[in-house]
Write a protein that holds these residues in place. Sequence first.
Motif, PDB file in Angstrom:
ATOM      1  N   LEU A 264       0.801  -1.158   0.265  1.00  0.00           N
ATOM      2  CA  LEU A 264      -0.086  -0.003   0.037  1.00  0.00           C
ATOM      3  C   LEU A 264       0.926   1.460   0.020  1.00  0.00           C
ATOM      4  N   THR A 265       1.936   1.242   0.877  1.00  0.00           N
ATOM      5  CA  THR A 265       2.759   2.346   0.822  1.00  0.00           C
ATOM      6  C   THR A 265       3.451   2.922  -0.623  1.00  0.00           C
TER       7      THR A 265
ATOM      8  N   GLU B 177       0.882   4.701  -2.653  1.00  0.00           N
ATOM      9  CA  GLU B 177       0.524   6.075  -2.343  1.00  0.00           C
ATOM     10  C   GLU B 177       1.218   7.186  -3.498  1.00  0.00           C
TER      11      GLU B 177
ATOM     12  N   ASN C 142      -0.235   7.839  -6.550  1.00  0.00           N
ATOM     13  CA  ASN C 142      -1.522   8.348  -6.312  1.00  0.00           C
ATOM     14  C   ASN C 142      -2.605   7.443  -6.888  1.00  0.00           C
TER      15      ASN C 142
ATOM     16  N   VAL D  90      -5.121   4.447  -5.738  1.00  0.00           N
ATOM     17  CA  VAL D  90      -6.018   3.949  -4.503  1.00  0.00           C
ATOM     18  C   VAL D  90      -6.368   2.315  -5.180  1.00  0.00           C
TER      19      VAL D  90
END
Length: 107
Positions: free
Chosen positions: A10-11, A14, A17, A19
């Motif tokens: 997940l990091t 980010e 940009n 999701v």
Amino acid sequence: MEAKNFQRDLTKFEPLNAVVLGVSVDTAQSHKEFCTKEGLNFKLLADPDAKVSTEYGSVMDYKGQKLAARNTFIINPKGEIAKVFTGVKPPDHSEEVLRALAELQKG
């Protein structure tokens, strides 16, 4: 394994940009239990009527039961499908999506 790898990465999504959203034909309650059990904190969307999954061509029939296929869609900021992955390999898929996102953002 696939969901855990997306959670692990997940990091990395980010800064791109991006999701991460999951969609399946399971109920919201089953998603809540699954996320708790597996330690997931990205959103899993419930599609028990298979409407969204059908629109994306991602419904499969398994012994008379509708299931969401393991397909991934990268949707660009304009809301357009920029890339489609079908028949994904769960162990490597998160990294495959990260590479594709980076390539798409290069232009």
